[in-house]
Design an enzyme around this catalytic site. Structure first.
Site, PDB file in Angstrom:
ATOM      1  CD  GLU A  15       5.696  11.892   3.521  1.00  0.00           C
ATOM      2  OE1 GLU A  15       5.567  11.427   4.819  1.00  0.00           O
ATOM      3  OE2 GLU A  15       6.407  11.034   2.917  1.00  0.00           O
ATOM      4  N   GLY A  62       4.721  -1.972   9.904  1.00  0.00           N
ATOM      5  CA  GLY A  62       4.059  -1.222   8.432  1.00  0.00           C
ATOM      6  C   GLY A  62       3.336  -1.428   7.965  1.00  0.00           C
ATOM      7  NE  ARG A  63       9.046  -4.667   5.508  1.00  0.00           N
ATOM      8  CZ  ARG A  63       9.338  -4.184   6.252  1.00  0.00           C
ATOM      9  NH1 ARG A  63       9.291  -3.379   6.088  1.00  0.00           N
ATOM     10  NH2 ARG A  63      10.179  -4.180   7.339  1.00  0.00           N
ATOM     11  CD  GLU A 117       9.295  -0.126   4.878  1.00  0.00           C
ATOM     12  OE1 GLU A 117       9.395   1.267   4.352  1.00  0.00           O
ATOM     13  OE2 GLU A 117       8.401  -0.285   4.730  1.00  0.00           O
ATOM     14  CG  HIS A 159       1.967  -2.560 -26.065  1.00  0.00           C
ATOM     15  ND1 HIS A 159       1.679  -2.538 -27.149  1.00  0.00           N
ATOM     16  CD2 HIS A 159       0.467  -3.116 -25.840  1.00  0.00           C
ATOM     17  CE1 HIS A 159       0.975  -3.935 -27.967  1.00  0.00           C
ATOM     18  NE2 HIS A 159       0.550  -4.018 -26.447  1.00  0.00           N
ATOM     19  CE  LYS A 191       9.963   8.324   7.410  1.00  0.00           C
ATOM     20  NZ  LYS A 191       9.633   6.835   8.426  1.00  0.00           N
TER      21      LYS A 191
HETATM   22  O1  F6P Z   1       8.821   5.591   5.580  1.00  0.00           O
HETATM   23  C1  F6P Z   1       8.426   4.014   5.698  1.00  0.00           C
HETATM   24  C2  F6P Z   1       7.276   3.511   6.296  1.00  0.00           C
HETATM   25  O2  F6P Z   1       7.585   3.756   8.235  1.00  0.00           O
HETATM   26  C3  F6P Z   1       6.902   2.173   6.111  1.00  0.00           C
HETATM   27  O3  F6P Z   1       7.778   1.030   6.550  1.00  0.00           O
HETATM   28  C4  F6P Z   1       5.051   1.914   6.713  1.00  0.00           C
HETATM   29  O4  F6P Z   1       4.804   1.688   6.013  1.00  0.00           O
HETATM   30  C5  F6P Z   1       4.658   3.782   6.437  1.00  0.00           C
HETATM   31  O5  F6P Z   1       6.354   4.803   6.481  1.00  0.00           O
HETATM   32  C6  F6P Z   1       4.005   4.072   7.009  1.00  0.00           C
HETATM   33  O6  F6P Z   1       4.367   4.776   8.011  1.00  0.00           O
HETATM   34  P1  F6P Z   1       3.234   4.836   9.477  1.00  0.00           P
HETATM   35  O7  F6P Z   1       2.470   3.766   9.230  1.00  0.00           O
HETATM   36  O8  F6P Z   1       3.577   4.737  10.721  1.00  0.00           O
HETATM   37  O9  F6P Z   1       2.075   6.640   8.449  1.00  0.00           O
END
Ligand code: F6P
Length: 548
Positions: free
Chosen positions: A211, A269-270, A355, A386, A514
Site C-alpha cells: 500500500e 512496526g506498531r 496485533e 448515540h 499479503k
Molecule cells: O502488516 C502489518 C504491518 O507489518 C504492521 O506491523 C506495521 O505496522 C505495518 O504493517 C506497516 O509496515 P511497514 O512499516 O513495514 O510499512
C-alpha cells in the site's frame, strides 16, 4: 543489548492460580456490582492508583481484595517483575524473531544528555528546516504541507500525536495522512495541495508494504507531472523523505540518501511512533513538545519498572483486562475517550493490543488453552452514546470498558467540558447500577401514564446494570500526559503477554494475506495466477468490465 534468558514460569503453579481465579469468578459474580460498591465506603480510594499524571479508578470493577490478591499472585507466579526487568533492560522478548524490543530505550536515549539518540537528532534538524521555511521545493518555495504516507504502525501513532496535541501546533505546515491503497485516499488529499509546496514523508519500516509503495509511486507521478520540465529528478528528490529500517530499498525508490532517516530494526512496526517515523508530528508540534511527549512515555517506563505490582498502573490495567476476558466472559474491549483530541486513540490502541496479543500459541509453540487479546474498538464520547452504547446498556454481550476523561481542555468553554465529564461519569455509573423494574415504574408514573401502560413499557426500559468499567482521569492533555497514556497501554499489552506466555512482538498472521493479495492482483491483471473458485468468480467479473 541484554541477552539474558526470558524468565520461564512454573506450569503447575500457574494452573493452580488459573483454577483459583475461576473459582473466584464464580464467587464474586454472585455479588451485584452495586452492592460491592455501596458496602465499602472507601472503595473509590481503595481501588484507585495515580502516577505520572494519570489516575486509574477501578472501583467499578468486579473485584475485591481477595480477587486482587489472586490476580497479583498469578502475576508473581508468571514472574512478571523479572519479565518487566528483562524487557526494559533490552532482553530478547520477541522469541520467534530472536529480538529485543527497544522502543523504551529509544525514548530514554534521546532524553539522555550524554547520548542523544542519533535518529531523533537528524529528525530534529529536518523538522526545524521544514518548520523554519529553509526546506525548499523544486520551485524554490518553502513547504506548506506534509503528506505522511504509511499504514498501520507507520501512521497510527503519528496521527494520534498530531491530532491529540492540536493545542500545541506551532507550524504553519499542515500535516495530512494517507494510508489506504484506495486511490480515493490519496486523490482527495492531493486535491487540496500545491505540488510546489508539498513534502511527502514515506514511512515504512520494511519499505516493502504494498500500500505504501503504491501510494508513494503515485504521489511521485503527481509531482513529476505537475512540475513538468521545470524540475529535474534532483529537485523532485527534495519533495521526498523516507523513514525506514531498509535504507537501500528506499534509495532504489530514488529517495536521496540524505533524505532517508533510519529506523531501528528492534523498534517494532506498531511502536514506530518512538522513532524518526514521528517526523511529521515533530514538525506539527515542534521538537520541544515532542521531547515532552517522549519524556511522559519515559516516566511511565520508569513507573512500570520500579513500582510495586499492586500500585503499578500498567500491571493493574493488564490484570483487570485478563480478569475480564479470561474469567468474566468479556471478549471485547472498548476504549472510550471523552476528549475530541483523543479521537484516534482507540484505533491506535487497537493495533497495539490486537496485533501484539492476537495470538494462539505460547512462546514454546504450544497452544494457549484460553482466549487471548479481546476485540478492541471504541469511539470518542459522546458520539458513541448515540450509536452503540445501547448495546452496552441492554445487549447480551459483556464488554471490558475503559472510559478516559480529561478534566480541562484548551478552550474557555466550561459548558462543553462539563458536559463531556458529566456524560462520561453518567455512562460508567449507569452501566454499573442499571435501572431496575421499581425505578422504571417510578419514573413512568411521574409521566402520568396509566398503570397498564407503565407495565407494558417497563421491561423495555429496564437495564440490568452490573457492568464494570475502568475510569482513567487526566487533568490536562499535555504532550507529557499523552506520552504517558500511550506507554501505559503499551505496557498493559506486555503485562498480558507475560501472563498468557505469548510473544507480543511478532505478527506472522498478517503475512499470508499479503502473498495471496499479490497473486490475486496478478490474476486481475490477466496472468493465470492461482486463486480459489470463489475469488475467481469476482476476478472474472472484474476483468469482464475492463474488456467490454
Ligand atoms: O502488516 C502489518 C504491518 O507489518 C504492521 O506491523 C506495521 O505496522 C505495518 O504493517 C506497516 O509496515 P511497514 O512499516 O513495514 O510499512
Amino acid at each position: 543489548m541484554n541477552t539474558s534468558v526470558r524468565p520461564v514460569p512454573d506450569c503447575v503453579a500457574q494452573q493452580k492460580q488459573w483454577q483459583a481465579l475461576r473459582d473466584e469468578a464464580e464467587r464474586i459474580k454472585a455479588i451485584p456490582l452495586a452492592i460491592l460498591c455501596d458496602e465499602d465506603l472507601h472503595r473509590s480510594t481503595r481501588y484507585q492508583i495515580e502516577d505520572v499524571g494519570i489516575t486509574l479508578n477501578y472501583a467499578r470493577q468486579r473485584v475485591d481484595h481477595h480477587t486482587m490478591d489472586l490476580l497479583l499472585n498469578l502475576a508473581k507466579t508468571m514472574q512478571l517483575p523479572a519479565a518487566i526487568d528483562h524487557f526494559l533492560r533490552g532482553g530478547i522478548v520477541n522469541s520467534s524473531e530472536r529480538q529485543p524490543a527497544l522502543h523504551c530505550d529509544a525514548r530514554a536515549a534521546y532524553l539522555s544528555p550524554d547520548n542523544p539518540q542519533s535518529d531523533f537528532v537528524r529528525m530534529d534538524a529536518m523538522a526545524k528546516a521544514i518548520h523554519n521555511g529553509e526546506w525548499l521545493g523544486y520551485s524554490g518555495k518553502p513547504m506548506e504541507a506534509i503528506v505522511h504516507i504509511g499504514i498501520g504502525g507507520s501512521v497510527l501513532g503519528v496521527q494520534l500525536v498530531v491530532s491529540a496535541l492540536s493545542d500545541y501546533h506551532q507550524s504553519a505546515v499542515q500535516v495530512f495522512f494517507v494510508s489506504n491503497v484506495d486511490y480515493g485516499d490519496l486523490a482527495s488529499t492531493l486535491a487540496q495541495l500545491n505540488p510546489q509546496t508539498t513534502l511527502f514523508v514515506v514511512v515504512s519500516k520494511s519499505f516493502t508494504t504494498a500500500e505504501t509503495q503504491l501510494n508513494a509511486r503515485s504521489a511521485r507521478e503527481w509531482l513529476v507531472s505537475a512540475a513538468g520540465r521545470q524540475a529535474s529528478a534532483e529537485h523532485i528528490a527534495r519533495h521526498f523523505i523516507a523513514v525506514t529500517a531498509q535504507p537501500s530499498i528506499a534509495a532504489s525508490f530514488d529517495i536521496a540518501e540524505e533524505n532517508i532517516l533510519p529506523m531501528g530494526k528492534e523498534i517494532g512496526g506498531r511502536y514506530s511512533l518512538w522513532s524518526a517515523a514521528s517526523l511529521s508530528a515533530a514538525v506539527a508540534v515542534g521538537m520541544d513538545h515532542f521531547r515532552q511527549f517522549l519524556q511522559g512515555a519515559h516516566m511511565m517506563d520508569c513507573h512500570f519498572h520500579r513500582t510495586p505490582l499492586s500500585e503499578n498502573l500498567p500491571v493493574i490495567l493488564g490484570l483487570l483486562s485478563i480478569w475480564q476476558s479470561n474469567f468474566c466472559d468479556a471478549h471485547t474491549q472498548l476504549i472510550l475517550p471523552y476528549d475530541y483530541r483523543l479521537r484516534y486513540f482507540p484505533v491506535y490502541i487497537q493495533q497495539v493490543i490486537m496485533e501484539s496479543n492476537g495470538k494462539s500459541v505460547r512462546h514454546d509453540g504450544t497452544l494457549v488453552p484460553h482466549t487471548t487479546a479481546p476485540a478492541v474498538w471504541g469511539e470518542q464520547g459522546t458520539n458513541g452514546q448515540h450509536s452503540f452504547h445501547q448495546w452496552l446498556h441492554q445487549g447480551h454481550v459483556q464488554a471490558a470498558i475503559d472510559f478516559i476523561v480529561t478534566l480541562r481542555d484548551g478552550y474557555d468553554q466550561l459548558e462543553h467540558r462539563s458536559a463531556m465529564v458529566a456524560n462520561c461519569l453518567a455512562q460508567s455509573q449507569c452501566l454499573m447500577r442499571g435501572l431496575n423494574h421499581d425505578n422504571v415504574m417510578a419514573l413512568l408514573h411521574t409521566q402520568n401514564k396509566s398503570k397498564e401502560e407503565c407495565e407494558r413499557l417497563a421491561p423495555h426500559l429496564v437495564a440490568a446494570g452490573d457492568r464494570p468499567s475502568n475510569l482513567l482521569v487526566v487533568e490536562r492533555l499535555t504532550p507529557n500526559i499523552l506520552g504517558a497514556l500511550a506507554a501505559l497501554y503499551e505496557h498493559r499489552v506486555f503485562v498480558e503477554s507475560v501472563l498468557w506466555d505469548i510473544n507480543a512482538f511478532d505478527q506472522w498472521g498478517v503475512e499470508h494475506g499479503k502473498h495471496i493479495a499479490r497473486d490475486i492482483e496478478k490474476a486481475l491483471q490477466g496472468s493465470a495466477a492461482p486463486c480459489d473458485a470463489i475469488s475467481r468468480s469476482v476476478v472474472e467479473r472484474y476483468r469482464k468490465q475492463f474488456s467490454e
